[in-house]
Design a protein around this motif. Structure first.
Motif, short mmCIF file in Angstrom:
data_model
loop_
_atom_site.label_atom_id
_atom_site.label_comp_id
_atom_site.label_asym_id
_atom_site.label_seq_id
_atom_site.Cartn_x
_atom_site.Cartn_y
_atom_site.Cartn_z
N MET A 55 73.38 76.02 56.78
CA MET A 55 72.17 75.56 56.08
C MET A 55 71.66 76.61 55.10
O MET A 55 71.23 76.28 53.98
CB MET A 55 71.08 75.20 57.10
N LEU A 56 71.73 77.88 55.50
CA LEU A 56 71.26 78.96 54.62
C LEU A 56 72.19 79.17 53.43
O LEU A 56 71.74 79.31 52.29
CB LEU A 56 71.17 80.27 55.42
N LEU A 57 73.51 79.18 53.70
CA LEU A 57 74.47 79.49 52.65
C LEU A 57 74.50 78.42 51.56
O LEU A 57 74.85 78.70 50.41
CB LEU A 57 75.87 79.66 53.27
N PHE A 58 74.11 77.18 51.93
CA PHE A 58 74.13 76.08 50.95
C PHE A 58 72.72 75.60 50.58
O PHE A 58 72.56 74.50 50.04
CB PHE A 58 74.97 74.92 51.50
N CYS A 59 71.72 76.43 50.87
CA CYS A 59 70.36 76.03 50.50
C CYS A 59 70.12 76.24 49.00
O CYS A 59 70.96 76.81 48.31
CB CYS A 59 69.33 76.80 51.33
N ARG A 60 68.98 75.81 48.51
CA ARG A 60 68.72 75.82 47.07
C ARG A 60 68.70 77.22 46.47
O ARG A 60 69.34 77.50 45.46
CB ARG A 60 67.38 75.12 46.79
N THR A 61 67.93 78.14 47.08
CA THR A 61 67.79 79.50 46.56
C THR A 61 68.16 80.50 47.64
O THR A 61 67.69 80.39 48.78
CB THR A 61 66.33 79.78 46.10
N LEU A 62 69.04 81.44 47.29
CA LEU A 62 69.48 82.43 48.27
C LEU A 62 69.63 83.79 47.60
O LEU A 62 70.66 84.11 47.02
CB LEU A 62 70.81 81.99 48.90
N THR A 63 68.56 84.58 47.64
CA THR A 63 68.59 85.96 47.13
C THR A 63 67.93 86.87 48.16
O THR A 63 67.26 86.38 49.08
CB THR A 63 67.82 86.09 45.80
N ARG A 64 68.13 88.17 47.99
CA ARG A 64 67.53 89.12 48.93
C ARG A 64 66.00 89.09 48.87
O ARG A 64 65.32 89.43 49.83
CB ARG A 64 68.03 90.54 48.64
N GLU A 65 65.49 88.66 47.71
CA GLU A 65 64.03 88.61 47.54
C GLU A 65 63.43 87.30 48.05
O GLU A 65 62.31 87.28 48.57
CB GLU A 65 63.66 88.77 46.06
N ARG A 66 64.21 86.21 47.90
CA ARG A 66 63.64 84.90 48.27
C ARG A 66 64.74 83.92 48.69
O ARG A 66 65.77 83.79 48.03
CB ARG A 66 62.87 84.31 47.09
N ILE A 67 64.47 83.25 49.79
CA ILE A 67 65.33 82.16 50.26
C ILE A 67 64.47 80.91 50.30
O ILE A 67 63.36 80.93 50.84
CB ILE A 67 65.90 82.45 51.67
N CYS A 68 64.98 79.83 49.72
CA CYS A 68 64.22 78.56 49.73
C CYS A 68 65.11 77.44 50.24
O CYS A 68 66.14 77.13 49.62
CB CYS A 68 63.70 78.23 48.33
N PHE A 69 64.73 76.89 51.37
CA PHE A 69 65.43 75.72 51.90
C PHE A 69 64.59 74.49 51.62
O PHE A 69 63.41 74.43 51.98
CB PHE A 69 65.67 75.84 53.41
N GLN A 70 65.19 73.49 50.96
CA GLN A 70 64.47 72.25 50.65
C GLN A 70 65.31 71.04 51.06
O GLN A 70 66.54 71.06 50.95
CB GLN A 70 64.18 72.16 49.14
N SER A 71 64.63 70.01 51.52
CA SER A 71 65.31 68.78 51.89
C SER A 71 64.35 67.60 51.87
O SER A 71 63.17 67.75 52.19
CB SER A 71 65.91 68.91 53.30
N GLU A 72 64.88 66.44 51.45
CA GLU A 72 64.09 65.22 51.53
C GLU A 72 64.11 64.65 52.94
O GLU A 72 63.36 63.73 53.26
CB GLU A 72 64.64 64.18 50.54
N SER A 73 64.99 65.19 53.76
CA SER A 73 65.11 64.72 55.15
C SER A 73 64.20 65.52 56.07
O SER A 73 64.35 66.74 56.21
CB SER A 73 66.57 64.84 55.61
N SER A 74 63.28 64.84 56.71
CA SER A 74 62.40 65.51 57.68
C SER A 74 63.21 65.99 58.88
O SER A 74 62.86 66.99 59.52
CB SER A 74 61.30 64.55 58.14
N THR A 75 64.31 65.29 59.17
CA THR A 75 65.19 65.68 60.28
C THR A 75 65.84 67.03 60.00
O THR A 75 65.83 67.93 60.85
CB THR A 75 66.28 64.61 60.49
N SER A 76 66.42 67.18 58.80
CA SER A 76 67.05 68.45 58.43
C SER A 76 66.02 69.57 58.39
O SER A 76 66.27 70.70 58.85
CB SER A 76 67.73 68.33 57.06
N ALA A 77 64.85 69.28 57.82
CA ALA A 77 63.79 70.30 57.70
C ALA A 77 63.32 70.78 59.08
O ALA A 77 63.16 71.99 59.31
CB ALA A 77 62.61 69.73 56.92
#
Length: 307
Positions: free
Chosen positions: A31-53
């Protein structure tokens, strides 16, 4: 009642299968490796699925012992986007624990034990995957955040025997699977076995329905052919009757001609069975050919009008 999508069925089943420490670790990695933003400063996980979130929040707490705060954004189309922002020391801790490079996203096979590879791929699906309703179309895809990581996912899927392909859609790297068998293998691999069975049952139903439609279409075409043939026969018989009179025909031709005039919907076999001396379908066809030849001779003027 709103029907839950097939993608959500898959997500729910995956969530129920991530039930021990190793699986939680591997699934969160995907989930982390394929999330929207992945940098040492900021990681952003986004999903339209409440289940995944919800699972992302739960897994992050289990692995890092940190409670994340969720933010929700309502889009113009009415869908809700669930977001988790991870910054500062927590983001650095994620990079250290999963040995993530600060330069590019790379799937580190040393982090994932062989028996956790399927759970890692399940995490990838939860982060960026979707699958169509199999009653409509066989299509499963991963909308990957970067080209390099999409190539690695493609190789991973091909290595397990799945026929996956890659394309660029509106600037986004898509890894997709079309064949029903490859989708079945993928769903089984990521732990959604009940959904695999549902897809297989849907495929069987579609095959039976398509076969029934082909038979119905074939029957309709055959009926059409029989009716057209009968109409031509009646046209020939009426021409003969008008020009020569049916009484001028031999007994066997007159009988078959009269049966046809009285029964437009009868097949050749049924006509043969209803003659005073029953004959085969080919025998009836032979007699109609004689009548057709006589009618053609009348049309060409070879036999003159005598009535």
């Amino acid at each position: 009642m709103v029907k839950i999508s097939f993608s959500n069925d898959v997500r729910h089943e995956i969530c129920s299968s991530v039930n021990d420490k190793d699986k939680r670790f591997a699934c969160l990695y995907g989930m982390l490796l394929f999330c929207r933003t992945l940098t040492r400063e900021r990681i952003c996980f986004q999903s339209e699925s409440s289940t995944s979130a919800a699972l992302f929040k739960s897994l992050f707490k289990a692995v890092f012992h940190i409670e994340l705060s969720e933010s929700e954004h309502i889009r113009k189309n009415g869908t809700v986007l669930h977001s988790y922002d991870i910054e500062g020391e927590t983001a650095s801790a994620v990079f250290e624990k999963y040995k993530i490079s600060g330069y590019e996203r790379v799937i580190d096979s040393e982090i994932i034990a062989t028996n956790s590879l399927g759970v890692f791929t399940a995490g990838v699906f939860l982060a960026c995957g979707s699958v169509n309703d199999p009653s409509k179309e066989y299509h499963l895809e991963f909308a990957c955040p970067e080209e390099g990581i999409s190539e690695q996912l493609l190789m991973l899927l091909n290595d397990i025997g799945v026929n996956a392909k890659k394309m660029l859609r509106r600037g986004q790297n898509i890894v997709y699977i079309k064949g029903s068998e490859s989708i079945e293998d993928t769903l089984t691999f990521i732990g959604a076995t009940q959904c695999t069975l549902e897809l297989m049952n849907t495929k069987i139903y579609k095959d039976i329905r398509n076969k029934a439609n082909r038979i119905a279409n074939c029957d309709a075409a055959n009926i059409d052919k029989v009716v057209k043939s009968a109409m031509k026969q009646i046209e020939d018989i009426k021409l003969i009757d008008h020009s020569l009179g049916l009484e001028s025909l031999s007994d066997e031709l007159r009988e078959v001609a009269q049966l046809r005039l009285d029964n437009i919907d009868m097949s050749l076999q049924e006509i043969g069975e209803n003659l005073s001396e029953p004959i085969s379908r080919s025998g009836v066809n032979h007699r109609f050919k004689k009548l057709a030849k006589l009618a053609d001779e009348i049309r060409c003027g070879g036999i003159k009008h005598e009535k």
